[in-house]
Design a protein around this motif. Structure first.
Motif, PDB file in Angstrom:
ATOM      1  N   ALA A 299      73.587  45.528  -2.716  1.00 15.29           N
ATOM      2  CA  ALA A 299      74.938  46.060  -2.558  1.00 15.29           C
ATOM      3  C   ALA A 299      76.014  45.209  -3.208  1.00 15.29           C
ATOM      4  N   VAL A 300      75.687  43.953  -3.563  1.00 13.03           N
ATOM      5  CA  VAL A 300      76.717  43.013  -4.019  1.00 13.03           C
ATOM      6  C   VAL A 300      76.363  42.429  -5.383  1.00 13.03           C
ATOM      7  N   THR A 301      77.342  42.404  -6.275  1.00 15.77           N
ATOM      8  CA  THR A 301      77.280  41.667  -7.529  1.00 15.77           C
ATOM      9  C   THR A 301      78.305  40.547  -7.432  1.00 15.77           C
ATOM     10  N   VAL A 302      77.906  39.321  -7.727  1.00 15.27           N
ATOM     11  CA  VAL A 302      78.792  38.163  -7.630  1.00 15.27           C
ATOM     12  C   VAL A 302      79.535  37.976  -8.957  1.00 15.27           C
ATOM     13  N   THR A 303      80.860  37.773  -8.880  1.00 15.06           N
ATOM     14  CA  THR A 303      81.705  37.590 -10.067  1.00 15.06           C
ATOM     15  C   THR A 303      82.754  36.518  -9.801  1.00 15.06           C
ATOM     16  N   PRO A 304      83.451  36.078 -10.851  1.00 15.89           N
ATOM     17  CA  PRO A 304      84.677  35.305 -10.613  1.00 15.89           C
ATOM     18  C   PRO A 304      85.719  36.183  -9.918  1.00 15.89           C
ATOM     19  N   ALA A 305      86.728  35.530  -9.334  1.00 18.50           N
ATOM     20  CA  ALA A 305      87.759  36.278  -8.612  1.00 18.50           C
ATOM     21  C   ALA A 305      88.558  37.179  -9.542  1.00 18.50           C
ATOM     22  N   CYS A 306      88.740  36.749 -10.793  1.00 18.00           N
ATOM     23  CA  CYS A 306      89.461  37.565 -11.773  1.00 18.00           C
ATOM     24  C   CYS A 306      89.025  37.077 -13.155  1.00 18.00           C
ATOM     25  N   GLY A 307      89.739  37.489 -14.177  1.00 18.14           N
ATOM     26  CA  GLY A 307      89.391  37.048 -15.522  1.00 18.14           C
ATOM     27  C   GLY A 307      89.564  35.537 -15.671  1.00 18.14           C
ATOM     28  N   LEU A 308      88.967  34.976 -16.710  1.00 16.99           N
ATOM     29  CA  LEU A 308      88.962  33.523 -16.913  1.00 16.99           C
ATOM     30  C   LEU A 308      89.848  33.083 -18.072  1.00 16.99           C
ATOM     31  N   ALA A 309      90.783  33.930 -18.482  1.00 16.14           N
ATOM     32  CA  ALA A 309      91.633  33.594 -19.627  1.00 16.14           C
ATOM     33  C   ALA A 309      92.435  32.323 -19.396  1.00 16.14           C
ATOM     34  N   GLY A 310      92.790  32.048 -18.138  1.00  7.62           N
ATOM     35  CA  GLY A 310      93.600  30.877 -17.824  1.00  7.62           C
ATOM     36  C   GLY A 310      92.798  29.620 -17.569  1.00  7.62           C
ATOM     37  N   ALA A 311      91.489  29.694 -17.704  1.00 14.87           N
ATOM     38  CA  ALA A 311      90.622  28.546 -17.449  1.00 14.87           C
ATOM     39  C   ALA A 311      90.360  27.772 -18.735  1.00 14.87           C
ATOM     40  N   SER A 312      89.895  26.536 -18.589  1.00 22.59           N
ATOM     41  CA  SER A 312      89.439  25.787 -19.752  1.00 22.59           C
ATOM     42  C   SER A 312      88.082  26.325 -20.171  1.00 22.59           C
ATOM     43  N   PRO A 313      87.709  26.198 -21.443  1.00 26.89           N
ATOM     44  CA  PRO A 313      86.391  26.681 -21.869  1.00 26.89           C
ATOM     45  C   PRO A 313      85.240  26.069 -21.063  1.00 26.89           C
ATOM     46  N   GLU A 314      85.344  24.783 -20.764  1.00 27.34           N
ATOM     47  CA  GLU A 314      84.278  24.120 -20.010  1.00 27.34           C
ATOM     48  C   GLU A 314      84.172  24.694 -18.593  1.00 27.34           C
ATOM     49  N   TYR A 315      85.329  24.885 -17.933  1.00 29.83           N
ATOM     50  CA  TYR A 315      85.293  25.455 -16.582  1.00 29.83           C
ATOM     51  C   TYR A 315      84.770  26.889 -16.620  1.00 29.83           C
ATOM     52  N   ALA A 316      85.183  27.667 -17.612  1.00 27.82           N
ATOM     53  CA  ALA A 316      84.727  29.059 -17.705  1.00 27.82           C
ATOM     54  C   ALA A 316      83.206  29.124 -17.779  1.00 27.82           C
ATOM     55  N   ARG A 317      82.613  28.242 -18.585  1.00 25.35           N
ATOM     56  CA  ARG A 317      81.143  28.227 -18.674  1.00 25.35           C
ATOM     57  C   ARG A 317      80.517  27.865 -17.333  1.00 25.35           C
ATOM     58  N   ARG A 318      81.095  26.863 -16.657  1.00 29.62           N
ATOM     59  CA  ARG A 318      80.542  26.460 -15.364  1.00 29.62           C
ATOM     60  C   ARG A 318      80.719  27.558 -14.318  1.00 29.62           C
ATOM     61  N   ALA A 319      81.860  28.246 -14.349  1.00 30.71           N
ATOM     62  CA  ALA A 319      82.122  29.302 -13.360  1.00 30.71           C
ATOM     63  C   ALA A 319      81.136  30.459 -13.517  1.00 30.71           C
ATOM     64  N   LEU A 320      80.856  30.845 -14.751  1.00 30.25           N
ATOM     65  CA  LEU A 320      79.910  31.940 -14.968  1.00 30.25           C
ATOM     66  C   LEU A 320      78.510  31.551 -14.505  1.00 30.25           C
ATOM     67  N   ALA A 321      78.079  30.336 -14.849  1.00 28.64           N
ATOM     68  CA  ALA A 321      76.762  29.874 -14.408  1.00 28.64           C
ATOM     69  C   ALA A 321      76.710  29.781 -12.883  1.00 28.64           C
ATOM     70  N   HIS A 322      77.835  29.406 -12.279  1.00 25.91           N
ATOM     71  CA  HIS A 322      77.903  29.300 -10.814  1.00 25.91           C
ATOM     72  C   HIS A 322      77.711  30.669 -10.160  1.00 25.91           C
ATOM     73  N   CYS A 323      78.240  31.713 -10.786  1.00 22.34           N
ATOM     74  CA  CYS A 323      78.053  33.074 -10.259  1.00 22.34           C
ATOM     75  C   CYS A 323      76.567  33.421 -10.177  1.00 22.34           C
ATOM     76  N   VAL A 324      75.816  33.055 -11.214  1.00 28.25           N
ATOM     77  CA  VAL A 324      74.374  33.345 -11.231  1.00 28.25           C
ATOM     78  C   VAL A 324      73.679  32.610 -10.085  1.00 28.25           C
ATOM     79  N   ARG A 325      74.006  31.323  -9.902  1.00 32.92           N
ATOM     80  CA  ARG A 325      73.371  30.546  -8.836  1.00 32.92           C
ATOM     81  C   ARG A 325      73.770  31.061  -7.458  1.00 32.92           C
ATOM     82  N   ALA A 326      75.038  31.456  -7.302  1.00 32.74           N
ATOM     83  CA  ALA A 326      75.500  31.977  -6.017  1.00 32.74           C
ATOM     84  C   ALA A 326      74.802  33.298  -5.682  1.00 32.74           C
ATOM     85  N   ALA A 327      74.609  34.142  -6.680  1.00 31.53           N
ATOM     86  CA  ALA A 327      73.910  35.412  -6.456  1.00 31.53           C
ATOM     87  C   ALA A 327      72.460  35.164  -6.052  1.00 31.53           C
TER      88      ALA A 327
END
Length: 335
Positions: A299-327
């Motif tokens: 029933a659930v797909t894990v995502t960031p809270a919103c788009g990552l345009a305001g993030a640093s490239p390094e954080y954006a990569r970590r946030a996406l990988a974190h979604c996979v681990r959290a799921a």
């Protein structure tokens, strides 16, 4: 999509925007992180035409928009801004095609929905399209045709994919409440009838017959019931903005088969909790709603809270990988 077919989603994906200006790098990051559920990233840092509104304005058929000091305004003919938006989208699709060779399964593309677009685009007089009911109808029809062509192009480039269409509607709640300001800033535009809002969303969503449609908003007070009635197979939202007032609508959504895209990972730079901690609120919600833990992964797909345009490239990569681990944590330990 036939009513008997079950929509196909993955356990984790992104929302849309990414930092930076390199389309190949962004697509490479997204497809490498979300092998089961990649998406076509957006890169607003490139400038007007790569932003959310300009990108979707570039999809319109027989309606054209240009950049004015106040924002995007409809005009009589395609100009430099329209051409630039379409050129960047082609560049993004080229990169997507390159990095999704052989992909089979869900693939998400995003476009702004009709009501957020109507609130953001201006008529020639400077007022929002939202101020004119006939213009709203014309805009929705133009968007629908543009999406039909866009979806066909994505399907041609990635033939093994089940395309998931995400309609971004961050302004929907403000539209429904009559909170969109006029050009003067002194008044607000009258709220359209909720049935009119629902019908337009249903018509636009109905263009996608070969896959599911998801609505995304990172605003509070998501109109879950209206979006479900409009035919959305999934609803994407900022999980931190939920309140117990949303419980009944969320419970009905899950029991009705609606996929929840839970935005649990912050969209801007900051410390990330352990993956289990990121989805602890989802487990708490499940217990509060009295839902079976075994339903969670379906029933659930894990995502960031919103788009990552305001993030640093390094954080954006970590946030996406974190979604996979959290799921993965959610699936392995639903309780």
């Amino acid at each position: 999509m036939s009513e008997n077919s079950q929509p196909r989603f993955g356990a984790a994906t992104g929302v849309g925007s990414m930092p930076g200006q390199d389309a190949r790098e962004a697509v490479k990051t997204v497809t490498g992180t979300f092998e089961d559920f990649p998406y076509l990233p957006e890169l607003p840092a490139r400038g007007p035409g790569a932003d959310m509104i300009g990108r979707s304005a570039g999809l319109l058929v027989e309606l054209y928009a240009r950049v004015e000091p106040s924002g995007w305004r409809l005009g009589d003919r395609p100009g430099r801004d329209t051409r630039r938006a379409r050129s960047w989208l082609r560049e993004d699709l080229d990169a997507l095609e390159e990095f999704t060779q052989g992909h089979e399964g869900p693939l998400k593309v995003q476009a702004v929905g009709p009501w957020t677009l109507a609130a953001a685009l201006e008529l020639r007089n400077g007022e929002a399209v939202l101020s004119d009911a006939g213009a709203c109808r014309d805009l929705a029809a133009s968007l629908t045709e543009g999406l039909r062509l866009h979806l066909a192009e994505v399907a041609r480039r990635v033939p093994g994919a089940t395309i998931v269409l995400q309609l971004d509607e961050p302004s929907l709640t403000a539209v429904l409440r009559g909170q969109i300001r006029t050009a003067s800033g002194y008044r607000t535009h009258r709220a359209p009838d909720r049935q009119v809002v629902e019908a337009a969303l249903r018509d636009v969503a109905g263009v996608h017959t070969d896959g599911p449609v998801v609505a995304h908003t990172c605003a509070p007070d998501v109109p879950f019931a209206l979006l479900r009635r409009a035919g959305m197979a999934g609803i994407s939202f900022d999980f931190s903005l939920l309140t117990e007032r949303d419980d009944e609508a969320l419970g009905e959504a899950v029991e009705g088969g609606t996929r929840l895209f839970a935005g649990v990972v912050p969209g801007t730079d900051g410390p990330l909790s352990d993956p289990a901690g990121s989805v602890s609120g989802v487990r708490t919600l499940w217990r509060r709603l009295g839902l079976h833990p075994g339903l969670l992964a379906d029933a659930v797909t894990v995502t960031p809270a919103c788009g990552l345009a305001g993030a640093s490239p390094e954080y954006a990569r970590r946030a996406l990988a974190h979604c996979v681990r959290a799921a993965r944590s959610l699936a392995d330990n639903p309780e």
